[in-house]
Enzyme design. Structure first.
Site, PDB file in Angstrom:
ATOM      1  N   GLY A  48       0.707   4.655   4.977  1.00 57.06           N
ATOM      2  CA  GLY A  48       1.608   5.396   4.081  1.00 57.06           C
ATOM      3  C   GLY A  48       1.360   6.889   4.207  1.00 57.06           C
TER       4      GLY A  48
ATOM      5  N   ARG B 130       2.932   1.302  10.166  1.00 60.99           N
ATOM      6  CA  ARG B 130       1.872   0.304   9.964  1.00 60.99           C
ATOM      7  C   ARG B 130       2.069  -0.685  11.110  1.00 60.99           C
ATOM      8  NH1 ARG B 130       0.492   1.472   4.463  1.00 60.99           N
ATOM      9  NH2 ARG B 130       2.282   1.967   3.166  1.00 60.99           N
TER      10      ARG B 130
ATOM     11  N   ASP C 220      -7.729   3.183   4.461  1.00 60.79           N
ATOM     12  CA  ASP C 220      -8.614   2.114   4.944  1.00 60.79           C
ATOM     13  C   ASP C 220      -8.029   1.307   6.104  1.00 60.79           C
ATOM     14  OD1 ASP C 220     -11.006   2.308   3.674  1.00 60.79           O
ATOM     15  OD2 ASP C 220     -10.425   1.082   1.952  1.00 60.79           O
TER      16      ASP C 220
ATOM     17  N   THR D 267      -4.497   9.434   1.666  1.00 57.73           N
ATOM     18  CA  THR D 267      -3.630   8.462   0.981  1.00 57.73           C
ATOM     19  C   THR D 267      -3.489   8.896  -0.471  1.00 57.73           C
ATOM     20  OG1 THR D 267      -3.564   6.243  -0.010  1.00 57.73           O
ATOM     21  CG2 THR D 267      -5.680   6.924   0.843  1.00 57.73           C
TER      22      THR D 267
ATOM     23  N   ASP E  49      -3.380   7.097  -2.871  1.00 59.56           N
ATOM     24  CA  ASP E  49      -4.057   6.137  -3.754  1.00 59.56           C
ATOM     25  C   ASP E  49      -5.494   6.543  -4.107  1.00 59.56           C
ATOM     26  OD1 ASP E  49      -1.729   4.687  -3.344  1.00 59.56           O
ATOM     27  OD2 ASP E  49      -2.617   3.436  -1.771  1.00 59.56           O
TER      28      ASP E  49
ATOM     29  N   ASP F 225      -8.083   5.557  -2.755  1.00 55.38           N
ATOM     30  CA  ASP F 225      -8.842   4.296  -2.836  1.00 55.38           C
ATOM     31  C   ASP F 225      -9.731   4.048  -1.608  1.00 55.38           C
ATOM     32  OD1 ASP F 225      -6.831   3.895  -1.009  1.00 55.38           O
ATOM     33  OD2 ASP F 225      -6.205   1.949  -1.773  1.00 55.38           O
TER      34      ASP F 225
ATOM     35  N   ARG G 112      -1.385   1.206  -5.115  1.00 49.99           N
ATOM     36  CA  ARG G 112      -1.710  -0.088  -4.500  1.00 49.99           C
ATOM     37  C   ARG G 112      -2.562  -0.933  -5.442  1.00 49.99           C
ATOM     38  NH1 ARG G 112      -0.772  -1.556   0.769  1.00 49.99           N
ATOM     39  NH2 ARG G 112      -0.454   0.568   1.416  1.00 49.99           N
TER      40      ARG G 112
HETATM   41  O1  F6P Z   1      -0.851   3.496   0.222  1.00 50.54           O
HETATM   42  C1  F6P Z   1       0.150   4.348  -0.198  1.00 50.54           C
HETATM   43  C2  F6P Z   1       1.242   3.583  -0.884  1.00 50.54           C
HETATM   44  O2  F6P Z   1       2.241   4.482  -1.289  1.00 50.54           O
HETATM   45  C3  F6P Z   1       0.794   2.717  -2.068  1.00 50.54           C
HETATM   46  O3  F6P Z   1       0.619   3.466  -3.245  1.00 50.54           O
HETATM   47  C4  F6P Z   1       1.906   1.712  -2.151  1.00 50.54           C
HETATM   48  O4  F6P Z   1       1.449   0.505  -2.725  1.00 50.54           O
HETATM   49  C5  F6P Z   1       2.267   1.507  -0.714  1.00 50.54           C
HETATM   50  O5  F6P Z   1       1.829   2.644  -0.004  1.00 50.54           O
HETATM   51  C6  F6P Z   1       3.741   1.340  -0.480  1.00 50.54           C
HETATM   52  O6  F6P Z   1       3.935   1.069   0.850  1.00 50.54           O
HETATM   53  P1  F6P Z   1       5.368   1.007   1.553  1.00 50.54           P
HETATM   54  O7  F6P Z   1       5.881   2.408   1.601  1.00 50.54           O
HETATM   55  O8  F6P Z   1       5.102   0.466   2.890  1.00 50.54           O
HETATM   56  O9  F6P Z   1       6.198   0.163   0.677  1.00 50.54           O
END
Ligand code: F6P
Length: 331
Positions: free
Chosen positions: A14, A75, A106, A128, A130, A132, A174
């Site tokens: 992300g 991803r 991660d 990120t 998050d 995290d 997340r």
């Molecule tokens: O890891 C960053 C993030 O924005 C999280 O907060 C969220 O859960 C996820 O990515 C959303 O991913 P995507 O954009 O692939 O739906």
């Protein structure tokens, strides 16, 4: 180790505000060492597909204030396979990359470990929204995302106040509650739901709204971390218990965009610089982390085993600031 001549840089997972600032820092620090820098587009998938662009000083100009990532991000499922990783190694050999700087979270660092085990040194930069990543106090993008969510909720509060309503707002993060707790504290939420705190809906939400009402409040703001539940479900439960229909807002991907804050630009610049220093001084296979305000290098393998816990004292502070707090509650 002889000075390396060429590295790659990529952003993966992300996106997060400040990724561009990190790319800029990596490119400029590398060039200052006489190391060439190649931008790999679309994260690990770009290494598989030989999707790259030569980076120059000028190609990273005017980037500090730009959200997103000029290198694109993805991803990659293919990179999780042995075959995909072998293709990525072949690209590194073909392009003469003696190291790769990987900017992400991660998931990105699990990819970094796989590549480093196949003989390509990798240095990771945590980015990120998050926050995290276990090995580092701070990840690039967190401050910007918090500020974006805070700005949205401040606006929401104005109209909630005028109409004397209750609002449930879902923020990203997340499986972690770092973003929700920070934002909830900063907007003075009536209640904040985070995955790290076992929810007692009656006590943690309903009683707090009741107590706020008794104290004279006529509007209520409930912040929900996406990892703690869905805003509309929380709204339904509030309606069931109190007979009021909350408005539902899911801030969503807006949190990932926008100009990075000063903190994110500055941190990204320092992390990018130190990532290149690691390569220039013959090290690799580490994550550039912040610990107690300083930049440190943590071996990737170790970094991936490290855990970071939500600071429950901060959760308690958030509660104390609002009416309806049971100070004796066991955290
Ligand atoms: O890891 C960053 C993030 O924005 C999280 O907060 C969220 O859960 C996820 O990515 C959303 O991913 P995507 O954009 O692939 O739906």
């Amino acid at each position: 180790m002889a000075m390396i001549k060429r590295i790659g840089v990529l952003t993966s997972g992300g996106d997060a505000p400040g990724m561009n600032a990190a790319v800029r820092a990596v490119v400029r620090a590398a060039l200052a060492h006489g190391i060439e820098c190649v931008g790999i587009r679309r994260g690990w998938q770009g290494l598989i597909n030989t999707d790259f662009v030569q980076m120059t000083r000028a190609s990273v100009g005017h980037l500090l204030s730009r959200g997103g990532t000029i290198l694109y991000t993805a991803r990659s499922e293919e990179f999780m396979t042995e075959k995909g990783q072998e293709k990525a190694v072949a690209t590194c050999r073909m392009l003469g990359l003696e190291g790769v700087v990987a900017i992400g979270g991660d998931g990105t660092f699990r990819g970094a470990l796989a590549l480093s085990r196949k003989g390509i040194p990798v240095v990771g930069i945590p980015a990120t929204i998050d926050n995290d990543v276990g090995c580092t106090n701070y990840t690039i993008g967190f401050d910007s995302a918090c500020n974006t969510a805070i700005e949205c909720i401040d606006k929401l509060r104005d109209t909630m106040q005028s109409h004397e309503r209750c609002s449930v707002v879902e923020v990203m993060g997340r499986n972690a509650g770092f973003l929700a707790l920070y934002v909830g504290t900063a907007v003075g939420a009536t209640a904040v739901l985070v995955p790290e705190h076992k929810l007692d809906f009656e006590k943690d939400v309903i009683e707090r709204i009741r107590a706020s009402r008794l104290a004279g409040y006529t509007h209520f703001m409930i912040v929900v971390a996406e990892g703690a539940g869905k805003a509309h479900e929380v709204g339904d439960k509030i309606q069931e218990a109190l007979g009021i229909k909350p408005t539902i807002s899911v801030i969503g991907h807006i949190q990932r965009g926008g100009a990075p804050t000063g903190r994110d630009r500055e941190t990204a610049t320092r992390m990018g610089y130190y990532a290149v220093e690691a390569f220039a001084e013959g090290r690799g296979n580490c994550i550039i982390a912040t610990q107690e305000g300083s930049i440190v290098e943590i071996p990737i393998e170790e970094a991936l085993t490290m855990k970071k816990h939500l600071q429950m004292d901060r959760y308690k502070i958030m509660e104390v600031m609002q009416f309806g707090t049971n100070l004796d509650k066991d955290l």
